[in-house]
Write a protein that holds these residues in place. Sequence first.
Motif, PDB file in Angstrom:
ATOM      1  N   LEU A 259       1.343 -11.588  -0.890  1.00 36.88           N
ATOM      2  CA  LEU A 259       1.637 -11.753   0.520  1.00 36.88           C
ATOM      3  C   LEU A 259       2.392 -12.939   1.008  1.00 36.88           C
ATOM      4  CD1 LEU A 259      -2.380 -11.220   1.497  1.00 36.88           C
ATOM      5  CD2 LEU A 259      -0.558  -9.477   1.372  1.00 36.88           C
TER       6      LEU A 259
ATOM      7  N   VAL B 226       4.318  -8.957   3.404  1.00 36.05           N
ATOM      8  CA  VAL B 226       4.215  -8.429   1.970  1.00 36.05           C
ATOM      9  C   VAL B 226       5.809  -8.774   1.164  1.00 36.05           C
ATOM     10  CG1 VAL B 226       3.909  -6.591   0.279  1.00 36.05           C
ATOM     11  CG2 VAL B 226       2.824  -6.355   2.585  1.00 36.05           C
TER      12      VAL B 226
ATOM     13  N   VAL C  52      -1.797  -3.285  -0.913  1.00 37.07           N
ATOM     14  CA  VAL C  52      -1.957  -4.105   0.130  1.00 37.07           C
ATOM     15  C   VAL C  52      -2.016  -3.258   1.544  1.00 37.07           C
ATOM     16  CG1 VAL C  52      -0.804  -5.973   1.578  1.00 37.07           C
ATOM     17  CG2 VAL C  52      -0.426  -5.777  -0.928  1.00 37.07           C
TER      18      VAL C  52
ATOM     19  N   ALA D 123       4.578  -7.460  -5.034  1.00 38.68           N
ATOM     20  CA  ALA D 123       3.827  -6.273  -4.865  1.00 38.68           C
ATOM     21  C   ALA D 123       4.032  -5.378  -6.131  1.00 38.68           C
ATOM     22  CB  ALA D 123       4.075  -5.399  -3.741  1.00 38.68           C
TER      23      ALA D 123
ATOM     24  N   ILE E 106       1.826  -0.495  -0.964  1.00 40.28           N
ATOM     25  CA  ILE E 106       1.856  -0.935   0.532  1.00 40.28           C
ATOM     26  C   ILE E 106       1.502   0.033   1.372  1.00 40.28           C
ATOM     27  CG2 ILE E 106       2.847  -2.381   2.330  1.00 40.28           C
ATOM     28  CD1 ILE E 106       4.929  -3.160   0.212  1.00 40.28           C
TER      29      ILE E 106
END
Length: 349
Positions: A271, A156, A144, A161, A168
């Motif tokens: 997200l 986030v 991301v 994730a 990230i």
Amino acid sequence: MHGEYKVPGGKLVVVDLDVRDGRIVDFHLSGDFFLEPDDALADIDAAVNALPDTADAVTIAAAVRAALPEGAQLLGFTPESVGTAVRRALVTAPGWRDFAWEVVHDKPVSPRMNLALDEVLTTRVGDGRRNPTLRMWEWDESAVVIGSFQSVRNEVDPDGARKHGYDIVRRISGGGAMMMGANSIVTYSLYVPASLVAGMTFADSYAFLDDWVLQALRSLGIDAVYQPLNDIAGPSGKIGGAAQKRLANGGVLHHATLSYDMDGQVMTEVLRIGREKLSDKGTVSAAKRVDPLRSQTGMSREEIIERFITTFTDLYGATTGHITDEEYAEAEALVASKFATDAWLNRVP
């Protein structure tokens, strides 16, 4: 003085003028646009003549609009595009083909390296150590990528994730988060000198720098348009978005990400996309918000990238280039000192 401005999705606006005692004189507008009635052209010329040479694009556009006869029809251009063309003439802004462009499509690297390369190559173009360049991204892991001013915790979901294997990372440009899943998006960066967008508003420069990709998408059968400030869209919805960063040395980074095959459910788990953000896009679910290129073209991601490269090369006379060993080394050092650090990632917690 001579200035040109190709209206994104429209026509070419050309202006010729001189400056005398701080005023615009001998101004003439031309181009391949359409204008009714015919004598409105003389009205536009008269409106710009005698304006101060310091007038900005907004002031020039207002003068043109006020001078147009009632019911005048401008097709393929606007008063604002006249203002932009005049400002570009006054600062002697170059056009796309005044530069020796390179197109780079090299080996996959990590998302952090892609971000570091953006900063390194933009700096080098600003310094005059690299030709203006279009670079197609390739990457070897999912991430991301959040905008420079976004909050990590607000954008986030760390559990989502981790679950889906997304790192990230933070980029140097503003704008929103983008999910860089393996083989699921098409991302490119333009590294250009500020002179290419001289005389344009910040907003106008977005559409100007992405006009070539709209042409590429249309050649694939997608009726692509630009939606201010920074969205590329088709009839079924958003395809992608762009972001910019301007460096003090005159280098401009403009990059865009377009969805090829996005999993909307995964997006909602990775997200933190709130109702407010979705509501201004006119949608009720993230799955409907992004319109993937695969469903509209039936083409592979590689074929789409090749069409992008061919379109850009044909339009601007670009040649194939590569990232040098020195540039890779500089980017690797920047990853270690900046992009891989907690201080950079959490600069906005």
